[in-house]
Design a protein around this motif. Structure first.
Motif, PDB file in Angstrom:
ATOM      1  N   TYR A  20      -1.930 -29.272 -15.519  1.00 36.13           N
ATOM      2  CA  TYR A  20      -2.771 -30.220 -14.684  1.00 36.13           C
ATOM      3  C   TYR A  20      -3.617 -29.790 -13.817  1.00 36.13           C
ATOM      4  O   TYR A  20      -3.888 -30.218 -12.741  1.00 36.13           O
ATOM      5  CB  TYR A  20      -1.513 -31.020 -13.903  1.00 36.13           C
ATOM      6  N   CYS A  66      -4.481 -30.836 -10.101  1.00 36.71           N
ATOM      7  CA  CYS A  66      -3.813 -30.095  -9.131  1.00 36.71           C
ATOM      8  C   CYS A  66      -4.123 -28.674  -8.755  1.00 36.71           C
ATOM      9  O   CYS A  66      -4.225 -27.984 -10.029  1.00 36.71           O
ATOM     10  CB  CYS A  66      -2.132 -30.094  -9.362  1.00 36.71           C
ATOM     11  N   LEU A 117       1.480 -30.256 -10.645  1.00 36.76           N
ATOM     12  CA  LEU A 117       1.705 -31.323  -9.826  1.00 36.76           C
ATOM     13  C   LEU A 117       3.204 -31.158  -9.416  1.00 36.76           C
ATOM     14  O   LEU A 117       4.345 -31.799  -9.263  1.00 36.76           O
ATOM     15  CB  LEU A 117       1.984 -32.291 -10.753  1.00 36.76           C
ATOM     16  N   ARG A 174       5.131 -28.943  -5.871  1.00 35.61           N
ATOM     17  CA  ARG A 174       5.085 -28.211  -4.510  1.00 35.61           C
ATOM     18  C   ARG A 174       5.395 -26.849  -4.449  1.00 35.61           C
ATOM     19  O   ARG A 174       5.899 -26.306  -5.397  1.00 35.61           O
ATOM     20  CB  ARG A 174       5.444 -29.081  -3.468  1.00 35.61           C
ATOM     21  N   CYS A 220       5.864 -33.268  -7.235  1.00 35.23           N
ATOM     22  CA  CYS A 220       4.971 -34.140  -6.305  1.00 35.23           C
ATOM     23  C   CYS A 220       5.249 -35.771  -6.580  1.00 35.23           C
ATOM     24  O   CYS A 220       4.955 -36.099  -7.943  1.00 35.23           O
ATOM     25  CB  CYS A 220       3.491 -33.844  -6.361  1.00 35.23           C
ATOM     26  N   ALA A 221       5.561 -36.315  -5.823  1.00 34.77           N
ATOM     27  CA  ALA A 221       5.545 -37.785  -5.925  1.00 34.77           C
ATOM     28  C   ALA A 221       4.158 -38.453  -5.894  1.00 34.77           C
ATOM     29  O   ALA A 221       3.801 -39.392  -6.719  1.00 34.77           O
ATOM     30  CB  ALA A 221       6.155 -38.591  -4.939  1.00 34.77           C
ATOM     31  N   THR A 222       3.264 -37.840  -5.396  1.00 37.57           N
ATOM     32  CA  THR A 222       1.697 -38.327  -4.994  1.00 37.57           C
ATOM     33  C   THR A 222       1.061 -37.018  -4.934  1.00 37.57           C
ATOM     34  O   THR A 222       1.443 -35.927  -4.478  1.00 37.57           O
ATOM     35  CB  THR A 222       1.586 -39.373  -3.970  1.00 37.57           C
ATOM     36  N   ARG A 223      -0.242 -37.089  -5.415  1.00 38.39           N
ATOM     37  CA  ARG A 223      -1.181 -35.970  -5.335  1.00 38.39           C
ATOM     38  C   ARG A 223      -1.586 -35.831  -3.944  1.00 38.39           C
ATOM     39  O   ARG A 223      -1.910 -36.702  -3.029  1.00 38.39           O
ATOM     40  CB  ARG A 223      -2.201 -36.094  -6.101  1.00 38.39           C
ATOM     41  N   CYS A 224      -1.270 -34.487  -3.165  1.00 43.01           N
ATOM     42  CA  CYS A 224      -1.832 -34.200  -2.170  1.00 43.01           C
ATOM     43  C   CYS A 224      -3.346 -33.977  -1.817  1.00 43.01           C
ATOM     44  O   CYS A 224      -4.040 -34.187  -2.612  1.00 43.01           O
ATOM     45  CB  CYS A 224      -1.112 -32.998  -1.504  1.00 43.01           C
ATOM     46  N   ARG A 233      -6.605 -33.376  -4.301  1.00 48.07           N
ATOM     47  CA  ARG A 233      -7.737 -34.392  -4.587  1.00 48.07           C
ATOM     48  C   ARG A 233      -9.067 -33.928  -3.971  1.00 48.07           C
ATOM     49  O   ARG A 233      -9.824 -33.991  -5.000  1.00 48.07           O
ATOM     50  CB  ARG A 233      -7.344 -35.782  -3.762  1.00 48.07           C
ATOM     51  N   ARG A 237      -2.077 -39.427 -18.168  1.00 43.13           N
ATOM     52  CA  ARG A 237      -2.028 -39.194 -16.792  1.00 43.13           C
ATOM     53  C   ARG A 237      -3.498 -38.696 -16.544  1.00 43.13           C
ATOM     54  O   ARG A 237      -3.931 -39.219 -15.452  1.00 43.13           O
ATOM     55  CB  ARG A 237      -1.023 -38.019 -16.456  1.00 43.13           C
ATOM     56  N   GLU A 248      -6.666 -40.959 -14.229  1.00 44.71           N
ATOM     57  CA  GLU A 248      -7.470 -40.741 -12.823  1.00 44.71           C
ATOM     58  C   GLU A 248      -8.734 -40.164 -12.915  1.00 44.71           C
ATOM     59  O   GLU A 248      -9.297 -39.611 -12.036  1.00 44.71           O
ATOM     60  CB  GLU A 248      -6.305 -39.568 -12.347  1.00 44.71           C
TER      61      GLU A 248
END
Length: 403
Positions: free
Chosen positions: A145, A149, A154, A156, A162-166, A170, A198, A202
């Motif tokens: 990814y 990321c 993806l 931490r 990660c639940a969402t991208r930091c 981004r 995925r 995006e």
């Protein structure tokens, strides 16, 4: 997106091609399945008569003709680095100054018909833009990814998904994808539907050029029959990191160990000490080649408990080629690759109780989950046909663009 899109008509542009592989790591310096696959693909293409050479990130090896200097450390050593040095590596990965120079030299000297890039972490976006800039057709395979990321997973820093991208990811990948959108690969290959979806969800520039080609599975080669009365043996191969689910596996095994089952773990990584100290676990360290084959021969069931969106673990294919059952987590592309007979053993990632339950179900009736060879997703000949079709399509698109 489909598994095996094909190029129309007969073979175009000649039967044999000059292929430039791009991979940050290269055997014998490896961290995962991506570089193992790229090296195996290189060998298979050479067997078909193609001429193949390689660019790496500071790694020498068979067929390597170009090395981008890795700074401030070699990528294979990332686990031992401080946070500051890792930050420097990621900063350099935004614009690795030497990448363009190496690519320009190799492209001019080797004169490839096609560039096929794989994991390019550390080389910067230049590794994905230079072929287009120099008029060479380009196929890129998504093994991770990195385009979404900074750490390419993806995950931490503490190993949790990660639940969402930091925001920092981004920002960095936004710059990276903006650069690539101006000079993109003609064809992008996802190693699973999960990783392809995925990315296309995006990244706008990928949406009209992405296809799925699963990693190949070798013809079945079952090991010797298990000794009558031998304890049911579970196994794990790979990097020993929290994101790979190894700690969850150790906790689940502690629950089922009283039933007399075994657990063999082979690999290396940050959680090696936890594995070494786990009661009853047979820890083998890193294995490869004949030693790895020998471990597989001991197994009744492979466990792939990843807690990150693992795109397509090659060890799943290795198990299927040997007729070894699999317990897998519902993460990334794993459910796509688990044999249909083992679908009832797919568990939520990170769920100790569910994993222990699946191990118990298998141990009580192993024969019920034996994979059938006919269920193999794709073999090497079909895989190579699909890759060659991607090469021809990329060359056709490049020629149409220049016309």
């Amino acid at each position: 997106m489909g598994c095996l899109p094909s190029s129309e008509g007969p073979v175009a542009y000649g039967l044999f091609m000059r292929v430039l592989m791009v991979s940050s790591l290269w055997p014998p310096e490896i961290l995962g399945g991506a570089e193992q696959y790229a090296a195996a693909l290189t060998s298979a293409l050479q067997d078909r008569g193609h001429e193949v050479s390689v660019i790496t990130l500071g790694i020498d090896g068979a067929d390597v003709i170009g090395q981008v200097r890795s700074w401030p450390y070699a990528m294979r050593d990332y686990e031992r680095q401080s946070g500051v040095r890792r930050a420097l590596f990621h900063a350099a990965d935004v614009a690795r100054l030497g990448t363009g120079t190496v690519f320009d030299r190799v492209l001019a000297e080797f004169r490839p018909d096609i560039v096929h890039s794989h994991v390019v972490q550390g080389m910067s976006a230049t590794a994905l833009t230079r072929p287009h800039l120099r008029g060479v057709a380009h196929v890129h395979t998504l093994h991770d990814y990195w385009l979404l990321c900074q750490r390419d997973s993806l995950v931490r820093r503490d190993g949790t998904a990660c639940a969402t991208r930091c925001p920092s990811c981004r920002a960095v990948t936004g710059v990276r994808n903006q650069q690539i959108s101006r000079h993109p690969p003609e064809v992008v290959v996802g190693v699973s539907e999960a990783i392809a979806h995925r990315h296309t969800a995006e990244i706008p520039w990928m949406r009209d050029r992405t296809r799925v080609i699963y990693n190949p599975v070798a013809p079945p080669s079952p090991g010797p029959p298990r000794a009558p009365g031998a304890p049911v043996t579970f196994g794990y191969f790979g990097r020993l990191g929290a994101d790979k689910g190894i700690l969850t596996l150790l906790a689940a095994y502690e629950q089922v160990r009283p039933t007399g089952v075994r657990l063999v773990v082979a690999g290396q990584g940050a959680e090696a000490e936890a594995v070494r100290n786990a009661p009853g676990v047979d820890f083998r360290g890193w294995v490869s080649g004949a030693e790895k084959d020998g471990v597989f021969d001991e197994l009744d069931c492979l466990v792939v408990p990843s807690e990150w969106a693992d795109p397509a673990p090659l060890v799943l294919n290795e198990a299927r080629s040997r007729g070894v059952a699999t317990i897998g987590s519902a993460a990334g592309g794993i459910p796509e690759l688990v044999a249909p007979e083992c679908a009832g053993l797919i568990v939520p990632p990170g769920d100790v109780g569910a994993l222990a339950g699946a191990m118990g179900r298998f141990a009580s009736e192993p024969a019920a989950f034996a994979p059938m060879p006919a269920a193999l997703p794709i073999d090497w000949p079909d895989h190579l046909d699909a890759i060659e079709a991607a090469y021809r399509d990329a060359r056709r698109q490049r020629d149409d663009h220049e016309a």
